[in-house]
Write an enzyme that holds these catalytic residues in place. Structure first.
Site, PDB file in Angstrom:
ATOM      1  N   HIS A 257       1.806   5.306  -2.124  1.00  0.00           N
ATOM      2  CA  HIS A 257       1.395   5.946  -3.141  1.00  0.00           C
ATOM      3  C   HIS A 257       2.489   6.788  -3.690  1.00  0.00           C
ATOM      4  CE1 HIS A 257      -2.802   6.169  -1.894  1.00  0.00           C
ATOM      5  NE2 HIS A 257      -2.583   5.947  -0.586  1.00  0.00           N
ATOM      6  N   LEU A 258       2.828   6.442  -4.890  1.00  0.00           N
ATOM      7  CA  LEU A 258       4.120   6.774  -5.476  1.00  0.00           C
ATOM      8  C   LEU A 258       3.900   8.185  -6.298  1.00  0.00           C
ATOM      9  CD1 LEU A 258       5.828   3.841  -6.957  1.00  0.00           C
ATOM     10  CD2 LEU A 258       6.392   4.835  -4.948  1.00  0.00           C
ATOM     11  N   ARG A 259       2.514   8.673  -6.327  1.00  0.00           N
ATOM     12  CA  ARG A 259       2.155   9.983  -6.863  1.00  0.00           C
ATOM     13  C   ARG A 259       2.240  10.394  -8.299  1.00  0.00           C
ATOM     14  NH1 ARG A 259      -1.159  10.214  -2.837  1.00  0.00           N
ATOM     15  NH2 ARG A 259      -0.555  11.241  -0.827  1.00  0.00           N
TER      16      ARG A 259
ATOM     17  N   ASP B  83       1.136   2.524   3.907  1.00  0.00           N
ATOM     18  CA  ASP B  83       0.167   3.732   3.184  1.00  0.00           C
ATOM     19  C   ASP B  83       1.117   5.022   3.192  1.00  0.00           C
ATOM     20  OD1 ASP B  83      -1.891   4.907   2.140  1.00  0.00           O
ATOM     21  OD2 ASP B  83      -3.041   4.999   3.952  1.00  0.00           O
TER      22      ASP B  83
ATOM     23  N   HIS C 286       0.922  -1.386   0.062  1.00  0.00           N
ATOM     24  CA  HIS C 286      -0.114   0.199   0.012  1.00  0.00           C
ATOM     25  C   HIS C 286       0.798   1.356   0.051  1.00  0.00           C
ATOM     26  CE1 HIS C 286      -3.974   1.679   1.011  1.00  0.00           C
ATOM     27  NE2 HIS C 286      -3.452   2.783   0.953  1.00  0.00           N
TER      28      HIS C 286
ATOM     29  N   PHE D  76      -4.682  14.709   4.189  1.00  0.00           N
ATOM     30  CA  PHE D  76      -4.672  13.533   4.941  1.00  0.00           C
ATOM     31  C   PHE D  76      -3.149  12.672   4.781  1.00  0.00           C
ATOM     32  CE2 PHE D  76      -9.043  14.509   5.077  1.00  0.00           C
ATOM     33  CZ  PHE D  76      -9.452  14.301   6.476  1.00  0.00           C
TER      34      PHE D  76
ATOM     35  N   ASP E 233      -8.636   3.041  -3.661  1.00  0.00           N
ATOM     36  CA  ASP E 233      -8.059   3.725  -2.211  1.00  0.00           C
ATOM     37  C   ASP E 233      -8.024   5.312  -2.566  1.00  0.00           C
ATOM     38  OD1 ASP E 233      -6.633   3.431   0.080  1.00  0.00           O
ATOM     39  OD2 ASP E 233      -5.213   4.443  -0.970  1.00  0.00           O
TER      40      ASP E 233
ATOM     41  N   ASN F  44      -4.624   6.236  -7.262  1.00  0.00           N
ATOM     42  CA  ASN F  44      -5.147   7.670  -7.121  1.00  0.00           C
ATOM     43  C   ASN F  44      -3.988   8.625  -7.566  1.00  0.00           C
ATOM     44  OD1 ASN F  44      -3.658   7.164  -4.721  1.00  0.00           O
ATOM     45  ND2 ASN F  44      -4.820   8.305  -3.536  1.00  0.00           N
TER      46      ASN F  44
ATOM     47  N   HIS G  45       3.071  14.467   0.853  1.00  0.00           N
ATOM     48  CA  HIS G  45       2.715  15.496   0.570  1.00  0.00           C
ATOM     49  C   HIS G  45       3.781  16.608   0.958  1.00  0.00           C
ATOM     50  CE1 HIS G  45      -1.365  14.262   0.629  1.00  0.00           C
ATOM     51  NE2 HIS G  45      -1.444  13.492   1.576  1.00  0.00           N
TER      52      HIS G  45
END
Lengths: 431, 316
Positions: free
Chosen positions: A64-66, A307, A62, A325, A154, A96, A311
């Site tokens: 997020h590599l963006r 996860d 899980h 978040f 997700d 996402n 940011h």
């Protein structure tokens, strides 16, 4: 001649082959050549890993590599470097992004970038619904054939129960798990923190446990109906742990994961108004945290995932209400797990490592056979006694939104080997 | 003596003695200005900015008057003239303001914790004039000041707060301040507008307003927002009025008089009736007057290099 690496005197802990033994491992080229006691090979690069653990390469399912879309937060190149620092050899990236990973073309884009710029293995997930809008199913068969390992929306819940039912039914044909971010958006509303004592004294709009539990419950019922494989993402409540436990006992095809922040932090820190404690699901009350740990210990929760949610500084340096978040986590999972679970003797090392190797591999149907002769050499070496303060300067991610900076942790990865290539050694990236 | 703090962000983090020092200091300022219009110079050459990201009449004006009576230079910035609409972050807005040599920022903001966030990042004193649902310390202090002035003490008083507790920074500030000074605090309101964990603060929760009021000394009536109806927290303001509106028909008023307070602005006919708001029991306008004295005390203790004893020597 192919390059040889010899790992000497380490303790091999390999749940794939049920090994926990002091053994040497010889790597030749991109494969494991030999696993035995007292290997000698004068042509091999010798690495004395006495008192260190040798694990099959760790999997974080899980992340997020963006990329594409938010390369200012993270890129595949930086995210995979962060993984390497964290001893993770395989990451599963969430869809996402912008555009959303909902077609073969977007999967191919990520695979292409990962091949050229990534330094660990990158597995893709596709979204359940087109554009993650929760309205129409993606071409799940098409996504599977290009290599996605799961489908998930997700970041948001599929709020329409009928669509979730069909997703579970349809994905079953392709043997794909459906990863569910369980959150009732009407119950969450504009909440920013766990609804409880601390949100009350801070004046934060609350997110009740029920927001998660209601959808976990719904999805379990739908999984029962459809016989599809449901994987519950980032479990944060005692209620969810209980529901998953009951479902498993009933024989429902359900698996689950938890993050280090839900395992090791609670909502007490809200009162310092630091946005590095703002994530979804929110940090819950201490008794929920304890239940999640218990669920992990008892095998109700199958995996530990970061996860990892990067940011930028300016996004996080805002009013608590406005800040996004999520926190980064690829580099802290292993030291946090060792500090808080292994060293405190809450879970044995051979059990906890299943949650980061064989369990996610099984859930995602990855063809991994562990530390075995002839298999790809994906290996993580962890020094359980290495104690260090986690510092911003050492962070390989493009973002630094973590509540764990400044914390003294014990048990860091000291080698990350992917397909026989040493990409991190002694806490330094080699590529 | 002296507060020994740089900011006033909430009452939760204050000690009982600090609250008492502010209240006692306010007494002196109130007395002085009841007989004089002559400005003081404790805050001479101190630059104060009132930065209001939410509309406010009484609080902004009250802070402005308080600062001016102490001789400070005051600038008012309100949201309509700010750069927020241009996409600037709050932190950048504050840094811009501080580049103009501002010593103290009085800030109201709709996000809980906004002044806490800023106070950890820039070098200026902050006085919280209300942040989200979190805290409104000077309102809490002026409410307590008024109770003490009228009833002579706080310890042992039964104080009832009526209304939307969940979304009220005034309620939170009253609760922390009153509990620290030894009052018995109870709240009454619809179950949808009272946090589940409120009793953990040592507050008694009532859903029947008459039960709560039965032996109360003070009632602090909160403003009810129309938007709570849209959020399905209330079926209607009509029903709210029927269940929680304070009017002369409440049984407690047939027995005795109680101190009636409201932080304003009032919704007459919703949470309070004309007959109560305009009765001799109500001290709503005196709360406003006291607000100036309390805010003077806060500004003086934070920025006037003073303390209670020093002030006594100077003014008495």
């Amino acid at each position: 001649m192919k390059k040889k690496i010899l790992l000497k005197n380490g303790i091999v802990v390999d749940p794939f082959n049920n090994i926990k033994e002091k053994l040497d491992v010889l790597i030749e080229g991109n494969i494991i050549r030999k696993v035995a006691k007292n290997i000698t090979d004068s042509n091999a690069e010798l690495n004395d890993v006495s008192n260190n653990y040798i694990f099959p390469g760790l999997i974080d399912m899980h992340v997020h590599l963006r990329e594409p879309g938010r390369e200012d937060q993270e890129k595949i190149s930086t995210g995979t470097r962060s993984a390497a620092m964290g001893g993770i050899t395989s990451v599963v990236c969430m869809p996402n992004t912008n555009p959303v990973i909902d077609t073969q073309a977007s999967v191919k884009l990520i695979q292409h970038i990962a091949e050229n710029e990534g330094i660990v293995k990158v597995f893709c997930t596709g979204s359940i619904t087109k554009g993650r809008k929760g309205e129409e199913l993606t071409e799940i068969g098409d996504l599977k054939s290009i290599g996605v390992v799961a489908i998930t929306d997700d970041g948001s819940s599929v709020m329409n129960a009928n669509i979730m039912r069909r997703a579970l039914e349809y994905s079953k044909m392709f043997d794909l798990p459906v990863v569910s971010h369980c959150e009732d958006l009407n119950l969450t509303k504009d909440g920013v923190a766990n609804e409880g004592y601390y949100s009350m004294i801070c004046g934060f709009r609350g997110i009740p446990n029920a927001s998660e539990d209601v959808v976990v419950s719904r999805d379990i019922i739908l999984s029962k109906l459809s016989k599809g494989h449901l994987h519950i993402a980032h479990v944060s409540t005692g209620g969810a742990v209980k529901l998953i436990n009951e479902a498993k006992k009933e024989g429902v095809t359900v698996t689950a994961e938890a993050t280090p922040h839900h395992l090791f932090l609670n909502d007490e820190k809200l009162s310092i108004f630091d946005s590095n404690y703002k994530m979804k699901p929110p940090l819950r009350a201490e008794n929920d945290r304890k239940e999640v740990v218990r669920g992990l210990k008892n095998g109700i929760i199958d995996c530990i995932v970061s996860d990892h949610a990067p940011h930028t500084i300016f996004e996080k340096e805002q009013e608590f209400d406005l800040t996004p978040f999520g926190i980064i986590g690829l580099e802290t999972t292993v030291p946090l797990v060792f500090t808080n679970l292994v060293h405190k003797k809450i879970i044995l090392v051979e059990d906890v490592i299943k949650k980061m190797t064989i369990n996610p591999a099984k859930i995602l149907r990855l063809d991994i056979k562990g530390i075995k002769e002839g298999e790809p050499a994906d290996i993580t070496v962890v020094d359980p006694e290495l104690e260090a303060v986690y510092k911003k300067e050492d962070c390989a991610s493009k973002s630094i939104n973590s509540p764990f900076f400044g914390m003294k942790l014990k048990g860091y990865p000291v080698m990350t080997i992917v397909e026989g290539k040493m990409i991190m050694k002694d806490r330094r990236l080699l590529v | 003596m002296g507060l020994g703090i740089k900011h006033l962000l909430d009452l939760r983090s204050l000690q009982k003695e600090q609250i008492e020092e502010i209240l006692d200091t306010a007494v002196i300022f109130k007395k002085y200005f009841s007989s004089s219009r002559e400005k003081l110079d404790f805050l001479k050459n101190v630059s104060v900015t009132n930065l209001f990201f939410e509309p406010s009449t009484r609080t902004r004006m009250s802070f402005e008057i308080a600062a001016k009576r102490l001789g400070a230079d005051v600038v008012n910035v309100s949201v309509s003239t700010s750069s927020i609409v241009k996409g600037e972050t709050l932190l950048d807005t504050i840094k811009t303001i501080l580049s103009m040599n501002v010593d103290l920022i009085v800030m109201r903001h709709s996000s809980s914790g906004a002044p806490h966030f800023l106070s950890q990042r820039v070098n200026a004193s902050f006085v919280n004039a209300g942040d989200g649902y979190h805290s409104h310390p000077t309102q809490g202090l002026l409410d307590i000041f008024t109770m003490k002035e009228k009833l002579g003490k706080i310890k042992g008083l039964n104080v009832t707060i009526i209304g939307d507790i969940t979304h009220s920074r005034v309620a939170r500030s009253n609760i922390w301040g009153l509990k620290k000074l030894g009052a018995n605090v109870r709240v009454a309101g619809p179950s949808t507008l009272i946090p589940k964990d409120l009793e953990a603060l040592g507050v008694k929760v009532f859903y029947d307003v008459d039960e709560a009021l039965d032996d109360t000394d003070v009632v602090n009536i909160l403003r009810i927002q129309l938007e709570r109806q849209k959020e399905t927290l209330l079926p209607s303001l009509r029903e709210y009025n029927r269940l929680y509106g304070v009017d002369e028909k409440r049984p407690v008023f047939t027995k005795r008089k109680i101190l009636v307070m409201h932080p304003g602005p009032m919704n007459r006919g919703v949470e309070i009736s004309d007959s109560i708001a305009d009765s001799e029991m109500a001290v709503i306008n005196e709360q406003v007057t006291n607000g100036i004295a309390v805010r003077m005390a806060v500004l003086y203790l934070l920025k006037g290099n003073g303390n209670l004893n020093k002030l006594k020597e100077e003014l008495q």
